[in-house]
Design an enzyme around this catalytic site. Structure first.
Site, PDB file in Angstrom:
ATOM      1  N   ARG A  53      72.637  10.332  -0.066  1.00  0.00           N
ATOM      2  CA  ARG A  53      74.035  10.699  -0.389  1.00  0.00           C
ATOM      3  C   ARG A  53      74.234  12.209  -0.258  1.00  0.00           C
ATOM      4  O   ARG A  53      75.269  12.666   0.222  1.00  0.00           O
ATOM      5  CB  ARG A  53      74.401  10.216  -1.797  1.00  0.00           C
ATOM      6  CG  ARG A  53      75.891  10.383  -2.090  1.00  0.00           C
ATOM      7  CD  ARG A  53      76.327   9.693  -3.366  1.00  0.00           C
ATOM      8  NE  ARG A  53      75.734  10.304  -4.547  1.00  0.00           N
ATOM      9  CZ  ARG A  53      75.863   9.818  -5.786  1.00  0.00           C
ATOM     10  NH1 ARG A  53      76.562   8.695  -5.984  1.00  0.00           N
ATOM     11  NH2 ARG A  53      75.300  10.416  -6.807  1.00  0.00           N
ATOM     12  N   LYS A 156      79.938  13.994  -2.625  1.00  0.00           N
ATOM     13  CA  LYS A 156      79.862  14.474  -4.013  1.00  0.00           C
ATOM     14  C   LYS A 156      79.850  15.997  -3.960  1.00  0.00           C
ATOM     15  O   LYS A 156      78.800  16.636  -3.907  1.00  0.00           O
ATOM     16  CB  LYS A 156      78.605  13.902  -4.673  1.00  0.00           C
ATOM     17  CG  LYS A 156      78.638  13.960  -6.188  1.00  0.00           C
ATOM     18  CD  LYS A 156      77.574  13.049  -6.771  1.00  0.00           C
ATOM     19  CE  LYS A 156      77.315  13.298  -8.231  1.00  0.00           C
ATOM     20  NZ  LYS A 156      78.416  13.036  -9.141  1.00  0.00           N
ATOM     21  N   GLU A 189      88.200   4.379  -9.927  1.00  0.00           N
ATOM     22  CA  GLU A 189      87.000   4.637 -10.736  1.00  0.00           C
ATOM     23  C   GLU A 189      87.364   5.533 -11.906  1.00  0.00           C
ATOM     24  O   GLU A 189      88.532   5.884 -12.094  1.00  0.00           O
ATOM     25  CB  GLU A 189      85.917   5.288  -9.867  1.00  0.00           C
ATOM     26  CG  GLU A 189      86.339   6.605  -9.252  1.00  0.00           C
ATOM     27  CD  GLU A 189      85.298   7.213  -8.326  1.00  0.00           C
ATOM     28  OE1 GLU A 189      84.098   6.961  -8.497  1.00  0.00           O
ATOM     29  OE2 GLU A 189      85.707   7.974  -7.425  1.00  0.00           O
TER      30      GLU A 189
HETATM   31  N1  PDD Z   1      78.913  11.523 -11.750  1.00  0.00           N
HETATM   32  N2  PDD Z   1      82.222   8.331  -9.616  1.00  0.00           N
HETATM   33  C1  PDD Z   1      82.332   9.643  -9.849  1.00  0.00           C
HETATM   34  C2  PDD Z   1      83.631  10.320  -9.557  1.00  0.00           C
HETATM   35  C3  PDD Z   1      81.220  10.352 -10.346  1.00  0.00           C
HETATM   36  O1  PDD Z   1      81.323  11.662 -10.576  1.00  0.00           O
HETATM   37  C4  PDD Z   1      80.013   9.662 -10.602  1.00  0.00           C
HETATM   38  C5  PDD Z   1      78.788  10.350 -11.090  1.00  0.00           C
HETATM   39  C6  PDD Z   1      79.954   8.287 -10.358  1.00  0.00           C
HETATM   40  C7  PDD Z   1      78.704   7.501 -10.581  1.00  0.00           C
HETATM   41  O2  PDD Z   1      77.713   7.811  -9.629  1.00  0.00           O
HETATM   42  P1  PDD Z   1      76.151   7.689  -9.933  1.00  0.00           P
HETATM   43  O3  PDD Z   1      75.909   6.299 -10.377  1.00  0.00           O
HETATM   44  O4  PDD Z   1      75.511   7.985  -8.625  1.00  0.00           O
HETATM   45  O5  PDD Z   1      75.821   8.694 -11.001  1.00  0.00           O
HETATM   46  C8  PDD Z   1      81.087   7.659  -9.852  1.00  0.00           C
HETATM   47  C9  PDD Z   1      77.762  12.208 -12.272  1.00  0.00           C
HETATM   48  C10 PDD Z   1      77.146  11.550 -13.435  1.00  0.00           C
HETATM   49  C11 PDD Z   1      78.155  13.616 -12.566  1.00  0.00           C
HETATM   50  O6  PDD Z   1      79.276  13.960 -12.258  1.00  0.00           O
HETATM   51  O7  PDD Z   1      77.355  14.371 -13.040  1.00  0.00           O
END
Ligand code: PDD
Length: 290
Positions: A53, A156, A189
């Site tokens: 990712r 991200k 989400e």
């Molecule tokens: N955030 N959606 C968004 C907008 C997020 O910021 C995150 C994760 C997720 C979940 O993704 P994952 O399962 O890969 O952690 C979904 C992390 C926790 C953060 O912002 O630090």
């Protein structure tokens, strides 16, 4: 509390000396990418998926060729965790476009800034305490998810203003996570989590064809649900469907599987499928790390 040790551009340094240049584009423009990682017993959970990712996020920002070898990045995280003598930890790996002489237009020569910060985060596990204080209460916010045509949702990036505004929308309420809709009104989400709900025995979560970050925890949960033989559907859902759900939960790297007990003031049950998936998740962590 003893001072923590962080990683900045290839060096382990005390937190008080862990600084980046004030002209770094990650600071000036949010021009960087990151991964939130979970370390269980000294090993990174789902590292390959996070590294993939990260590479995809960098490709979106068009400086993926500066990404160090994946084994090098992994080692930086593990070295930082080890330097702090943590076994179970939260880690954030960030990579920005660094300092450039020009203005907004990115230059092709990139010297990225790469940092790792960590904090101790004990694992909940099958018989420990969860990291969250209690189940999540959700409230739909006015702030819409940025359309992927404007900022690809699968990257991200450091630009978390969308989620920040969503959390500000919650300030006058008792909710602790937002439900964000896209500009067409579909459920996407949370501000930092993916949303699941259960409808007549079927596990449902918004499709990543929508403006949704493809969460690593989301993928693990979907795999576990399919292995268990649960009917699973990813699709396009209205708010009414989530409000009327039999069960709901949110997922992310730190929360793992966190039950939801209210959506916009409607009670939702932390029901049997949520409990079973949380248990299967804990068992998966234990199987792969301990
Ligand atoms: N955030 N959606 C968004 C907008 C997020 O910021 C995150 C994760 C997720 C979940 O993704 P994952 O399962 O890969 O952690 C979904 C992390 C926790 C953060 O912002 O630090």
């Amino acid at each position: 509390m003893t001072e923590r040790t962080f990683h900045v551009d290839g060096r382990l340094v005390p937190e008080s000396e862990a600084t980046v240049n004030i002209r770094d584009r990650g600071f000036l423009y949010g021009d960087g990418v990151f991964e939130t990682l979970r370390v269980y017993d000294g090993e990174i959970f789902e590292w390959e998926a996070h590294a993939d990712r990260l590479a995809r996020s960098l490709a979106t920002l068009d400086f993926e060729e500066t990404m160090p070898p994946v084994t090098d990045l992994r080692q930086r995280v593990l070295d930082t965790v080890a330097a702090n003598e943590f076994a179970d930890a939260y880690a954030r790996l960030s990579m920005t476009r660094g300092v450039q002489p020009g203005k907004l237009t990115p230059e092709s020569r990139v010297d990225p800034t790469i940092t790792v910060i960590v904090s101790e985060l004990p694992r909940g596990g099958t018989d420990g305490d969860d990291v969250w204080d209690g189940p999540a209460t959700l409230r739909t916010v006015e702030t819409r998810r940025i359309p992927s045509e404007a900022l690809p949702a699968d990257a991200k990036t450091h630009n978390y203003l969308n989620g920040t505004l969503a959390r500000l929308d919650l300030q006058e309420s008792d909710a602790d996570e937002a439900i964000m809709l896209d500009t067409d009104g579909n459920v996407t989400e949370g501000a930092t989590s993916n949303l699941f709900f259960v409808d007549a025995g079927q596990l449902k979560t918004p499709s990543t064809d929508l403006d949704v970050l493809p969460g690593i925890t989301r993928d693990v949960v979907l795999d576990l649900a399919r292995e268990e033989g649960f009917p699973v559907e990813t699709g396009q859902y209205s708010l009414a469907e989530v409000r009327e759900a039999d069960e709901a939960f949110v997922t992310n790297t730190t929360w793992e599987v966190r039950p939801v007990t209210a959506v916009d003031g409607h009670d939702v049950e932390a029901g049997p499928m949520t409990k079973l998936l949380a248990k299967l998740f804990d068992e998966y962590v234990e199987r792969t790390h301990y």
